[in-house]
Design an enzyme around this catalytic site. Structure first.
Site, PDB file in Angstrom:
ATOM      1  N   GLY A 157       2.061  18.035   0.582  1.00 30.97           N
ATOM      2  CA  GLY A 157       3.138  17.077   0.374  1.00 30.97           C
ATOM      3  C   GLY A 157       3.234  16.675  -1.080  1.00 30.97           C
ATOM      4  O   GLY A 157       2.698  17.333  -1.978  1.00 30.97           O
ATOM      5  N   ARG A 158       3.889  15.559  -1.334  1.00 32.00           N
ATOM      6  CA  ARG A 158       4.164  15.139  -2.699  1.00 32.00           C
ATOM      7  C   ARG A 158       2.896  14.888  -3.517  1.00 32.00           C
ATOM      8  O   ARG A 158       2.807  15.265  -4.683  1.00 32.00           O
ATOM      9  CB  ARG A 158       5.043  13.886  -2.688  1.00 32.00           C
ATOM     10  CG  ARG A 158       6.484  14.145  -2.255  1.00 32.00           C
ATOM     11  CD  ARG A 158       7.282  12.853  -2.268  1.00 32.00           C
ATOM     12  NE  ARG A 158       6.743  11.902  -1.305  1.00 32.00           N
ATOM     13  CZ  ARG A 158       7.169  11.805  -0.048  1.00 32.00           C
ATOM     14  NH1 ARG A 158       8.117  12.599   0.391  1.00 32.00           N
ATOM     15  NH2 ARG A 158       6.643  10.927   0.763  1.00 32.00           N
ATOM     16  N   ILE A 159       1.911  14.227  -2.919  1.00 34.65           N
ATOM     17  CA  ILE A 159       0.689  13.919  -3.674  1.00 34.65           C
ATOM     18  C   ILE A 159      -0.073  15.196  -3.977  1.00 34.65           C
ATOM     19  O   ILE A 159      -0.559  15.395  -5.102  1.00 34.65           O
ATOM     20  CB  ILE A 159      -0.184  12.917  -2.899  1.00 34.65           C
ATOM     21  CG1 ILE A 159       0.541  11.567  -2.772  1.00 34.65           C
ATOM     22  CG2 ILE A 159      -1.533  12.731  -3.585  1.00 34.65           C
ATOM     23  CD1 ILE A 159      -0.159  10.562  -1.883  1.00 34.65           C
ATOM     24  N   THR A 232      -8.736  11.788  -0.439  1.00 39.29           N
ATOM     25  CA  THR A 232      -7.940  10.604  -0.775  1.00 39.29           C
ATOM     26  C   THR A 232      -6.864  10.386   0.290  1.00 39.29           C
ATOM     27  O   THR A 232      -5.887   9.673   0.044  1.00 39.29           O
ATOM     28  CB  THR A 232      -7.268  10.755  -2.155  1.00 39.29           C
ATOM     29  OG1 THR A 232      -6.507  11.969  -2.186  1.00 39.29           O
ATOM     30  CG2 THR A 232      -8.302  10.780  -3.268  1.00 39.29           C
ATOM     31  N   ARG A 234      -7.086  10.008   4.516  1.00 37.46           N
ATOM     32  CA  ARG A 234      -7.563   8.980   5.431  1.00 37.46           C
ATOM     33  C   ARG A 234      -8.999   9.316   5.815  1.00 37.46           C
ATOM     34  O   ARG A 234      -9.347  10.489   6.007  1.00 37.46           O
ATOM     35  CB  ARG A 234      -6.684   8.885   6.684  1.00 37.46           C
ATOM     36  CG  ARG A 234      -5.327   8.231   6.449  1.00 37.46           C
ATOM     37  CD  ARG A 234      -5.454   6.739   6.178  1.00 37.46           C
ATOM     38  NE  ARG A 234      -4.175   6.055   6.065  1.00 37.46           N
ATOM     39  CZ  ARG A 234      -3.543   5.821   4.925  1.00 37.46           C
ATOM     40  NH1 ARG A 234      -4.053   6.252   3.792  1.00 37.46           N
ATOM     41  NH2 ARG A 234      -2.387   5.165   4.914  1.00 37.46           N
ATOM     42  N   GLU A 263     -13.145   1.801   7.521  1.00 38.34           N
ATOM     43  CA  GLU A 263     -13.171   0.897   6.365  1.00 38.34           C
ATOM     44  C   GLU A 263     -12.561  -0.457   6.726  1.00 38.34           C
ATOM     45  O   GLU A 263     -11.682  -0.537   7.583  1.00 38.34           O
ATOM     46  CB  GLU A 263     -12.431   1.522   5.174  1.00 38.34           C
ATOM     47  CG  GLU A 263     -10.973   1.875   5.428  1.00 38.34           C
ATOM     48  CD  GLU A 263     -10.337   2.564   4.217  1.00 38.34           C
ATOM     49  OE1 GLU A 263      -9.451   1.940   3.617  1.00 38.34           O
ATOM     50  OE2 GLU A 263     -10.726   3.712   3.904  1.00 38.34           O
ATOM     51  N   HIS A 281     -11.083   2.754  -1.813  1.00 38.31           N
ATOM     52  CA  HIS A 281      -9.668   2.956  -1.479  1.00 38.31           C
ATOM     53  C   HIS A 281      -8.759   2.391  -2.571  1.00 38.31           C
ATOM     54  O   HIS A 281      -7.927   1.521  -2.319  1.00 38.31           O
ATOM     55  CB  HIS A 281      -9.348   2.325  -0.127  1.00 38.31           C
ATOM     56  CG  HIS A 281      -8.166   2.977   0.544  1.00 38.31           C
ATOM     57  ND1 HIS A 281      -8.029   3.052   1.903  1.00 38.31           N
ATOM     58  CD2 HIS A 281      -7.067   3.598   0.043  1.00 38.31           C
ATOM     59  CE1 HIS A 281      -6.910   3.679   2.214  1.00 38.31           C
ATOM     60  NE2 HIS A 281      -6.308   4.027   1.088  1.00 38.31           N
TER      61      HIS A 281
END
Length: 314
Positions: A157-159, A232, A234, A263, A281
């Site tokens: 995806g974008r990231i 980075t 989940r 978390e 996070h």
């Protein structure tokens, strides 16, 4: 004008769209997370909710909202696994997220972890701080190169694509895998093949039933002994105990995590594991990015309450 519950303290200016539209903001004075009962009460008494990824907007909360006036829930995050989207849609409640505005910032953080995990900087710094460094040595703190390495992106995806752009500056070969063939250079159809070929594996998938513990003992065993894993996305995408086993046995070289299963609680085995960098996070944690996220979520609420469909609707 509507009443909008803002569940946590946002960066200054984050609620400007709501204020400019004349909506009433309902919020606590402190930054303590709302309980399930408080969320349900807010849902029943408000027209919209701006929430964070740590707020569990489940069926109970949404049904309480349906009994009142709730029309929209806007998550100030890209992922929305904290929201029961199916129930929201069934009840006619819109859901929004914040895609696009945090891609570059999160990609920067992912690449920081790539560098730290591959070069073992966390352990080196720890030796320095604890007085275990006796001076420069030719074979001390040896690690592996990032430049020229093969980067495997799980999800595209974008990231992930922003991470790939950064990898170009390090002359890296970039592979990627996704649910569908992207038709782009570097596409690898099978996850197992990507894991076996990559020197660095970076995870960029949403948390779903199919991605829960996507990386476990079997997958880690496919990786090179010199490879590192970065997450980075989940926390539950990785079987954390299997990861610690792999680090302790030398199955892989290192890891970098910004997210954790359960978390803010962190598996104590991770805290004791060798060759691992852990961050709380902070992938999107810059003032500018968090403000853009808050404003986009707030604008999504404004759009729905104005009777329009926001571009960030889930």
């Amino acid at each position: 004008m509507g009443r909008v519950l803002v569940t946590r303290r946002l960066t200054p200016g984050g609620t400007d769209p709501l204020l400019h539209a004349g909506h009433e903001i309902v919020a606590r004075d402190d930054d303590v997370p709302l309980t399930a009962d408080e969320l349900a009460t807010g849902a029943a008494e408000c027209d919209g909710i701006v929430c964070l990824l740590t707020d569990r907007i489940d069926a109970e909360v949404l049904k309480a909202g349906q009994s009142g006036r709730l029309r929209v829930v806007a998550n100030a995050a890209v992922g929305y696994d904290n929201i029961d989207v199916a129930t929201a849609h069934a009840l006619g409640i819109a859901v929004c997220n914040t895609p696009g505005v945090l891609d570059a910032t999160t990609a920067d953080l992912a690449f920081l972890l790539i560098l730290a995990a591959t070069r073992s900087t966390t352990e080196a710094e720890d030796d320095l701080r604890r007085g275990r460094w006796d001076g420069w040595g030719f074979t001390t703190h040896l690690s592996h190169d990032v430049h020229g390495a093969t980067l495997g992106l799980v999800g595209y995806g974008r990231i992930a694509r922003a991470v790939a752009q950064r990898a170009a500056g390090f002359d890296m070969e970039v592979l990627h895998t996704s649910r569908t063939d992207t038709g782009l250079p570097g596409y690898v159809a099978e996850l197992d093949e990507l894991l076996a070929r990559a020197d660095i594996v970076s995870l960029h998938v949403p948390l779903t039933e199919s991605t829960h513990h996507l990386i476990g003992a079997a997958e880690l065993a496919l990786m090179k002994s010199t490879a590192v894993l970065v997450n980075t996305a989940r926390g539950p995408v990785v079987d954390e105990n299997a990861l610690v086993d792999a680090l302790e046995s030398g199955t892989i070289h290192g890891a970098g995590l910004d997210v954790f299963d359960g978390e803010p609680a962190v598996n104590p085995r991770l805290l004791r594991a060798p060759r691992i960098t852990l961050l709380p996070h902070i992938g999107s944690a810059t003032v500018a990015t968090r403000t853009r996220m808050a404003r986009l979520a707030s604008q999504g609420v404004c759009d729905v309450l104005a009777g329009t469909t926001p571009p960030n609707a889930v």
